[in-house]
Enzyme design. Structure first.
Site, PDB file in Angstrom:
ATOM      1  CG  PHE A 108      -0.581   0.699   2.300  1.00  0.00           C
ATOM      2  CD1 PHE A 108       0.597  -0.117   3.220  1.00  0.00           C
ATOM      3  CD2 PHE A 108      -0.877   1.813   2.763  1.00  0.00           C
ATOM      4  CE1 PHE A 108       1.033   0.492   4.551  1.00  0.00           C
ATOM      5  CE2 PHE A 108      -0.123   2.500   3.938  1.00  0.00           C
ATOM      6  CZ  PHE A 108       0.620   1.752   4.594  1.00  0.00           C
ATOM      7  CE  LYS A 109       5.465   1.285   4.349  1.00  0.00           C
ATOM      8  NZ  LYS A 109       4.667  -0.030   4.970  1.00  0.00           N
ATOM      9  CG  ASP A 110       3.519   0.670  -4.643  1.00  0.00           C
ATOM     10  OD1 ASP A 110       4.829   1.203  -4.650  1.00  0.00           O
ATOM     11  OD2 ASP A 110       3.547  -0.425  -4.860  1.00  0.00           O
TER      12      ASP A 110
END
Ligand SMILES: *Cc1c(COP(=O)(O)O)cnc(C)c1O
Length: 459
Positions: A108-110
């Site tokens: 999810f960091k993208d």
């Protein structure tokens, strides 16, 4: 919109200044001076695509950037996602799983780091300046940060990781990126050694200024802002119910703070269910009001093996009615004595329900979700799914945030469901590709020499 520090020593920043500053120079975190009320616009959100929704929600916070340029920048941030919906909402048993892992590095960091990369590019081009990003990673952040800025003019990125201690997949996700502006530095030490190197180099203020050093860790307000969007998005995908709950697996309080902010902006979110692994400082806090450091233990959801939650101070600031003196005092007590105590637990304190989930519960939940619903979750997502099952209310829909694709964490998945097929073409493609990394001693002067030389070589 102007920005200030939770500790009162910085104020009047523009959005661009806040993004470039990262951590506030007084040691606090940067917050907006006011929070826009989006309730009048909520009814128009349901028909928007993810990038259009992201533009609508974030634009009031970024009013120093030309609106058309900002819209294009937001669109580019989500162009590399592999799912048409960007973040699809998938029914799994009694809950709805919001898959946040369809970006280039499958975590999810993208969602935030693709946006931050575009934002840095835009601001640097407008100012005619350069940025050297220095970061330390034990896993997902490094590859997502690299994917966010690879090939971007005016930016170099130096990512340190402890040699031999990240998973082979995570290492390949970084070292197969061969762009000239990407430097993978393998350090002969532990992750703590990498973080100490980072701190030492950043504390040399002359070096930091001379080489325009910047950070990409989760304290950057732009990361939190980008993460508020998917809370609104999940609500639209549910069909805009009157209320809903969200379960969030969290370590640094970054992901869940974005949900808190979304609720303050007027999203009809009822409860935020905060799920930690055995590293339970946040769960203990929401039980007792006491924020007390413990020892870090290694779990099977390693991205949440954190005891000091770097975004917690933002929540604290709002819980203390935006009183920066009280916030500073609390954080100083925590710094000096390893504990801070919240006396007034009214208001937003009970927007949260928190719990800690053991490794064994994580494995059992991963297995039962597969057996009962044919859904393969990653261990971080399973931490959330387990806690969500304890907080279900039959009248209120429950969204669970899925923070990584299961193929990134195959060891835990294989333990829970032996023999299951668990792969992803993006990861398969890395097999056998050329890699590049530089081995560096655990020594700040060696690291500085390396950065100096890279900058002089003109890349
Ligand atoms: C970073 C990460 C988390 C924790 O996010 P916070 O911002 O610390 O709350 C959870 N799951 C995965 C897979 C991650 O990479």
């Amino acid at each position: 919109m102007k920005y200030r520090s939770t500790r009162g020593g910085v104020e009047g920043l523009s959005f661009s200044d806040a993004v470039m500053m990262g951590l506030a120079t007084d040691g606090g975190l940067i917050v907006p001076e006011s929070i826009p009320d989006l309730r009048p616009s909520l009814s128009q959100f349901s028909s928007l695509s993810y990038p259009d929704l992201a533009f609508q929600i974030m634009q009031p916070f970024a009013d120093d950037i030309d609106a058309r340029a900002f819209e294009a920048l937001v669109a580019r941030s989500y162009a590399q996602f592999q799912h048409a919906e960007i973040a699809p909402l998938v029914p799994v048993g009694n809950v709805h799983v919001l898959e946040l892992f369809h970006g280039p590095t499958l975590a999810f960091k993208d969602i935030a780091l693709q946006f931050l990369g575009e934002l840095f590019s835009h601001i640097l081009a407008a100012r005619g300046s350069e940025l050297n990003i220095l970061g330390a990673t034990s896993g997902d952040t490094g590859s997502a940060a690299i994917a966010g800025v690879r090939g971007k003019p005016g930016i170099r990125i130096f990512i340190m990781f402890p040699e031999g201690r990240t998973s082979p997949i995570q290492e390949r996700q970084m070292t197969t990126v061969l762009d000239d502006n990407v430097y993978n530095l393998s350090i002969d030490g532990s992750f703590d050694d990498c973080q100490n190197l980072l701190k030492t180099v950043f504390s040399d203020l002359e070096f930091k200024a001379r080489f325009s050093l910047g950070a990409v860790n989760s304290v950057n307000f732009a990361r939190v802002l980008a993460q508020t969007v998917y809370y609104f998005w999940s609500w639209t995908r549910l069909g805009c119910p009157e209320q809903f709950d969200v379960t969030v697996p969290t370590g640094n309080f970054g992901n869940i703070f974005a949900g808190f902010l979304a609720k303050k902006m007027g999203l009809p979110l009822r409860k935020l269910i905060l799920a930690t692994n055995q590293n339970d400082i946040l769960a203990r806090f929401f039980d007792s009001g006491v924020y007390q450091r413990g020892a870090v233990g290694f779990s099977n959801s390693p991205a949440m093996d954190i005891q000091v939650a770097s975004n917690f101070e933002r929540y604290l600031y709002y819980q203390l009615d935006e009183d920066s003196v009280a916030c500073r005092t609390f954080m100083q007590d925590f710094q000096n004595q390893g504990r801070g105590i919240l006396l007034d637990r009214s208001g937003a304190f009970d927007w949260f329900s928190a719990g800690s989930v053991s490794d064994q519960e994580t494995i059992e939940c991963l297995r039962s979700t597969w057996m009962d619903s044919d859904y393969l979750a990653d261990p971080h997502t399973a931490v959330g799914l387990h806690l969500a099952s304890r907080h279900l209310d039959s009248n209120i829909p429950m969204v669970c945030l899925a923070t990584a694709h299961p193929a990134k964490f195959d060891a835990a998945v294989a333990e829970a469901v032996p023999g299951v097929t668990n792969s992803h073409p993006t990861l398969d493609r890395l097999q056998g590709q050329a890699t590049r990394k530089v081995e560096i001693q655990d020594d700040p002067e060696t690291l500085k020499d390396f950065i100096r030389a890279a900058c002089q070589n003109g890349h």
